[in-house]
Scaffold this motif. Structure first.
Motif, PDB file in Angstrom:
ATOM      1  N   ASP A  93      -9.756   1.057 -35.373  1.00 25.35           N
ATOM      2  CA  ASP A  93     -11.020   0.352 -35.607  1.00 25.35           C
ATOM      3  C   ASP A  93     -11.990   1.178 -36.439  1.00 25.35           C
ATOM      4  O   ASP A  93     -12.777   0.625 -37.214  1.00 25.35           O
ATOM      5  CB  ASP A  93     -11.675  -0.021 -34.276  1.00 25.35           C
ATOM      6  N   GLU A 137     -10.338   2.141 -21.502  1.00 30.08           N
ATOM      7  CA  GLU A 137     -10.828   0.964 -22.216  1.00 30.08           C
ATOM      8  C   GLU A 137     -12.343   1.009 -22.389  1.00 30.08           C
ATOM      9  O   GLU A 137     -12.873   0.713 -23.467  1.00 30.08           O
ATOM     10  CB  GLU A 137     -10.424  -0.307 -21.459  1.00 30.08           C
ATOM     11  N   ALA A 138     -13.072   1.402 -21.346  1.00 29.01           N
ATOM     12  CA  ALA A 138     -14.527   1.461 -21.426  1.00 29.01           C
ATOM     13  C   ALA A 138     -14.986   2.524 -22.417  1.00 29.01           C
ATOM     14  O   ALA A 138     -15.928   2.308 -23.197  1.00 29.01           O
ATOM     15  CB  ALA A 138     -15.112   1.739 -20.037  1.00 29.01           C
ATOM     16  N   ILE A 192     -16.485   3.005 -30.112  1.00 23.99           N
ATOM     17  CA  ILE A 192     -16.415   2.168 -31.310  1.00 23.99           C
ATOM     18  C   ILE A 192     -17.765   1.529 -31.591  1.00 23.99           C
ATOM     19  O   ILE A 192     -18.225   1.459 -32.741  1.00 23.99           O
ATOM     20  CB  ILE A 192     -15.316   1.104 -31.144  1.00 23.99           C
ATOM     21  N   ARG A 193     -18.431   1.072 -30.538  1.00 28.16           N
ATOM     22  CA  ARG A 193     -19.747   0.438 -30.702  1.00 28.16           C
ATOM     23  C   ARG A 193     -20.770   1.393 -31.313  1.00 28.16           C
ATOM     24  O   ARG A 193     -21.525   1.021 -32.225  1.00 28.16           O
ATOM     25  CB  ARG A 193     -20.243  -0.062 -29.343  1.00 28.16           C
ATOM     26  N   ARG A 214      -6.699   5.268 -24.996  1.00 30.39           N
ATOM     27  CA  ARG A 214      -6.707   4.238 -26.042  1.00 30.39           C
ATOM     28  C   ARG A 214      -7.141   4.825 -27.378  1.00 30.39           C
ATOM     29  O   ARG A 214      -7.798   4.170 -28.183  1.00 30.39           O
ATOM     30  CB  ARG A 214      -7.647   3.103 -25.643  1.00 30.39           C
ATOM     31  N   GLN A 262     -14.364   1.254 -26.061  1.00 28.23           N
ATOM     32  CA  GLN A 262     -15.334   0.246 -26.490  1.00 28.23           C
ATOM     33  C   GLN A 262     -16.692   0.872 -26.801  1.00 28.23           C
ATOM     34  O   GLN A 262     -17.324   0.544 -27.814  1.00 28.23           O
ATOM     35  CB  GLN A 262     -15.479  -0.828 -25.400  1.00 28.23           C
ATOM     36  N   LYS A 314      -6.470   2.698 -30.509  1.00 28.25           N
ATOM     37  CA  LYS A 314      -7.412   1.627 -30.834  1.00 28.25           C
ATOM     38  C   LYS A 314      -8.633   2.188 -31.569  1.00 28.25           C
ATOM     39  O   LYS A 314      -9.122   1.599 -32.543  1.00 28.25           O
ATOM     40  CB  LYS A 314      -7.849   0.918 -29.550  1.00 28.25           C
TER      41      LYS A 314
END
Length: 422
Positions: A344, A306-307, A313-314, A337, A310, A340
């Motif tokens: 995105d 998850e980290a 994507i950022r 992930r 994120q 995801k």
């Protein structure tokens, strides 16, 4: 100087002057001029014939005939036959005088190739090419007498180690290595910046010897720590590879489009994690395959799936769509992930085969360079997001041999300012 007089004498002979007239004009005693001609008549005869538009005389297995000094013009030496000379013999002053004459003729507009010059002195054109490269002056000019003196000086033994005599060069090498430059890159930059100043450049092997061999230079004793391996002595390559976690991916690397493999189109990335202490903080790395531009992902505290998703994507949302076409990753659970990320960023993700990190070699090489700052076995939590941005900026400003010594930042900036280039 004797070398200049000899060159002047041969210049006149090549122009068709008689030996006596050429000796008088060059200011040399006739007896000395005759001796020069006796030693180099076969060579000069072929030069004269080429100068007058004729073809070089054929070589013969017989040695040169006649040792008496000629009394006629250069053309009257036609009875002299060129004999074969032993291979790998050093160039003589007469050979270099012929090369100098021919190069001046070329500069004046005559069509004389290196192969033709080699035929005149019974040497291969590669010998002529190396001779010109080694012994030309800073302005590119070649003088036979100076070239012969320089060659003689290089043959003297023992030689002084260059990094002992040039402390300024030592300090420059230390500064570059402190910025993470490899010895091979340093050698290439020095060769580019000082093409005609041999004392201002060294080979990468010279730098390694100064680091690994006692008394072989004046570099700092701790400078080996700046190498990507941080080794204090050389080790043979073992070929051992880190085992990867088994993971089932949506797309295999074999399904990537051909444009990814040949780097024809920008926007295809490779990624991985750089680990610090066991179980500690990691740093994510993303490298664009065509430009080698690097993005570092700040992962404070944890680096689970998850980290990582994120942070990726950022960072990658800041890129235009044409610069995020695909991502290739190793088989690690940190990218669980991936679905995801694909959704995105609208970017497909491909996974390497099991135990095959070499399939994302651009990223592997970049991670090796990053170890200059993100040293193995250290706690990476001390690096803030700003620290990682500064490290990435420094690496992206480093010239790359694969980019013709341009920097990744320059290449990416061109793609951003000129979308048609992508």
């Amino acid at each position: 100087m004797p070398g200049e007089v000899r060159v002047r004498f041969f210049d006149r002979v090549a122009e068709g002057w008689s030996l006596s007239a050429a000796a008088v004009e060059a200011g040399v005693a006739k007896q000395s001029a005759w001796e020069w001609w006796r030693q180099s008549a076969p060579v000069m005869l072929r030069l004269v014939q080429t100068r007058r538009g004729g073809l070089p005389v054929a070589r013969s297995d017989a040695p040169p005939t006649g040792s008496a000094p000629p009394t006629g013009s250069a053309g009257s030496a036609g009875s002299v036959v060129v004999g074969d000379r032993p291979g790998r013999r050093p160039l003589t002053s007469e050979d270099r005088a012929v090369i100098a004459v021919c190069l001046r003729r070329r500069a004046a507009g005559e069509q004389i190739t290196l192969a033709q010059i080699g035929d005149l002195i019974d040497r291969d054109k590669s010998v002529i090419s190396r001779e010109i490269a080694r012994n030309s002056g800073p302005d590119g000019s070649y003088h036979g007498g100076l070239a012969h003196a320089a060659a003689h000086q290089r043959r003297r033994r023992p030689k002084e180690f260059r990094l002992v005599a040039n402390l300024r060069l030592c300090r420059q090498i230390e500064a570059w290595m402190d910025d993470g430059w490899s010895p091979k890159l340093i050698a290439m930059i020095l060769r580019r910046d000082y093409p005609h100043m041999i004392m201002e450049r060294v080979s990468h092997e010279t730098i390694y010897q100064a680091l690994y061999v006692q008394t072989r230079g004046s570099l700092r004793k701790d400078l080996y720590r700046r190498l990507s391996t941080s080794r204090s002595r050389r080790h043979p390559r073992t070929g051992a590879r880190r085992a990867n976690s088994p993971y089932k991916e949506a797309f295999k690397i074999s399904q990537r489009p051909p444009e990814v493999a040949d780097r024809a189109v920008p926007g295809h990335w490779e990624g991985d994690l750089v680990m610090g202490t066991a179980g500690g903080v990691a740093v994510g790395t993303l490298v664009e395959r065509q430009t080698r531009f690097t993005i570092l992902l700040h992962l404070p505290g944890r680096h689970d799936a998850e980290a990582v998703a994120q942070a990726m994507i950022r960072e990658m949302r800041q890129l235009p769509e044409h610069l995020r076409r695909s991502l290739t990753w190793d088989r690690g659970t940190e990218l669980a992930r991936y679905d995801k990320i694909q959704l995105d960023l609208a970017m497909p993700i491909y996974f390497c085969d099991p135990h095959s990190p070499w399939q994302r070699g651009t990223n592997e090489n970049t991670n090796r360079l990053l170890r200059h700052w993100l040293t193995k076995g250290t706690d990476l939590s001390r690096f803030t997001a700003n620290d990682l941005r500064q490290i990435a900026a420094t690496l992206n400003a480093r010239p790359r041999p694969t980019l013709d010594l341009k920097t990744p930042a320059e290449m990416l900036n061109q793609l951003l300012t000129e979308p048609t280039a992508a």
